[in-house]
Write an enzyme that holds these catalytic residues in place. Structure first.
Site, PDB file in Angstrom:
ATOM      1  CE  LYS A   1      -6.014   8.975  -2.535  1.00 28.56           C
ATOM      2  NZ  LYS A   1      -7.352   8.055  -1.778  1.00 28.56           N
TER       3      LYS A   1
ATOM      4  CG  ASP B   1       0.425   0.886   5.499  1.00 19.68           C
ATOM      5  OD1 ASP B   1      -0.157   1.273   4.325  1.00 19.68           O
ATOM      6  OD2 ASP B   1      -0.343   1.070   6.422  1.00 19.68           O
TER       7      ASP B   1
ATOM      8  CD  GLU C   1      -6.959   5.567  -4.123  1.00 22.43           C
ATOM      9  OE1 GLU C   1      -6.373   4.932  -3.154  1.00 22.43           O
ATOM     10  OE2 GLU C   1      -7.673   6.564  -3.677  1.00 22.43           O
TER      11      GLU C   1
ATOM     12  CG  ASP D   1      -2.729   7.287  -3.289  1.00 16.92           C
ATOM     13  OD1 ASP D   1      -3.712   6.573  -3.527  1.00 16.92           O
ATOM     14  OD2 ASP D   1      -2.022   7.106  -2.285  1.00 16.92           O
TER      15      ASP D   1
ATOM     16  CD  GLU E   1      -3.208   2.426  -3.170  1.00 17.65           C
ATOM     17  OE1 GLU E   1      -3.954   3.439  -3.139  1.00 17.65           O
ATOM     18  OE2 GLU E   1      -1.917   2.692  -2.454  1.00 17.65           O
TER      19      GLU E   1
ATOM     20  CG  HIS F   1      -1.875   1.186   1.456  1.00 17.26           C
ATOM     21  ND1 HIS F   1      -1.799   1.865   2.461  1.00 17.26           N
ATOM     22  CD2 HIS F   1      -2.836   1.503   0.574  1.00 17.26           C
ATOM     23  CE1 HIS F   1      -2.731   2.752   2.238  1.00 17.26           C
ATOM     24  NE2 HIS F   1      -3.348   2.707   0.901  1.00 17.26           N
ATOM     25  NE  ARG F   2      -1.695   6.036   1.465  1.00 14.37           N
ATOM     26  CZ  ARG F   2      -2.196   6.592   2.553  1.00 14.37           C
ATOM     27  NH1 ARG F   2      -1.393   7.350   3.326  1.00 14.37           N
ATOM     28  NH2 ARG F   2      -3.440   6.477   2.758  1.00 14.37           N
TER      29      ARG F   2
ATOM     30  CG  HIS G   1      -3.007   9.725   0.279  1.00 10.07           C
ATOM     31  ND1 HIS G   1      -3.711  10.460   1.417  1.00 10.07           N
ATOM     32  CD2 HIS G   1      -3.939   8.556   0.139  1.00 10.07           C
ATOM     33  CE1 HIS G   1      -5.092   9.889   1.618  1.00 10.07           C
ATOM     34  NE2 HIS G   1      -4.872   8.722   1.065  1.00 10.07           N
TER      35      HIS G   1
END
Ligand code: G3P
Ligand code: MG
Length: 248
Positions: A119, A239, A117, A44, A42, A15-16, A57
């Site tokens: 954003k 994460d 994603e 943003d 992933e 995540h990120r 983000h």
């Protein structure tokens, strides 16, 4: 209608990037994810003032660069002067905010798949969807599995789908609503992304029973991960890709 989600999305997606051990949404976080065994990340994507998609983000620069200002009002040249690593730790001082192009180059080099994603900054939903989708359709590294493209912003996801109908879309929903099929069908999606804490057993049964995949964010605890997999959740955003051996 029965859904047929792709089968090449891994159980755990960083995540990120590996944002527990490196500053989120930086190339360093992608590299850390790879080092810890993740095969997908992933991140943003938002437009800065001149319309270039950048990987960040928040709508403001404060949290991850220590600077005042809005992403949508900051030029690319000014964004690239900012330090997006020092807030996390001195070890990462000098890390930059990647452009989407930088991110795709890094993914290709590292051999990492991705969920991109969209954003959008508030008020920029349709343009962000369109620009990011065009960029992905044109420049996604051919060596990688196709990206999953998601967004909480319905207008952004629909604009992306209109621009590049061949990409793989996944609506992002805090909680899966009763009309979840409409969210899937609007963008030809086969999977829903939702908050793990807002997912009920009944809902995951209903969605997976129709054949669609459910992927959940953000899960950093191995026991919670196992519970969600046992309920039929296909993939988790974490994460901590170092959880991989314990959950996958
Ligand atoms: O895409 C999953 C997750 O990243 C959604 O929430 O706020 O971390 O972008 P957020
Ligand atoms: Mg995200």
């Amino acid at each position: 209608m029965s859904y047929r989600p792709r089968t090449d999305v891994p159980r755990l997606i960083a995540h990120r990037g590996a944002s527990a051990v490196a500053p989120e949404n930086t190339i360093a976080a992608f590299e850390a994810a790879k080092r810890l065994g993740a095969s997908w990340v992933e991140f943003d994507a938002m437009l800065c003032a001149d319309g270039t998609p950048v990987v960040i983000h928040d709508e403001t620069l404060r949290r991850t660069t220590g600077t005042d200002g809005w992403v949508a009002e900051t030029s690319l040249a000014d964004m690239q002067r900012l330090d997006a690593g020092r807030w996390f730790s001195e070890e990462f001082a000098g890390a930059r905010i990647p452009t989407l192009a930088d991110a795709l180059e890094a993914l290709g080099r590292l051999g990492l798949g991705a969920n991109v994603e969209i954003k959008p900054a508030t008020g920029h939903e349709e343009r962000t969807g369109k620009v990011v989708a065009r960029h992905l359709a044109r420049d996604w590294p051919a060596s990688l599995p196709p990206p999953v493209v998601s967004s909480f912003a319905v207008p952004a996801l629909r604009a992306a789908h209109a621009e590049a109908p061949g990409l793989d879309y996944a609506p992002l929903l805090e909680m899966i609503p009763d009309d979840w099929r409409a969210h899937l069908d609007a963008v030809g999606a086969q999977a829903l992304h939702c908050n793990a804490r807002r997912l009920t057993e009944g809902r995951v049964r209903e969605v997976t029973g129709a054949g669609a995949a459910v992927r959940c964010y953000t899960v950093n605890d191995a026991r919670q991960a196992k519970r969600l997999f046992a309920r039929g959740v296909a993939s988790l955003f974490s994460d901590r890709p170092d959880l991989l051996p314990a959950v996958a």
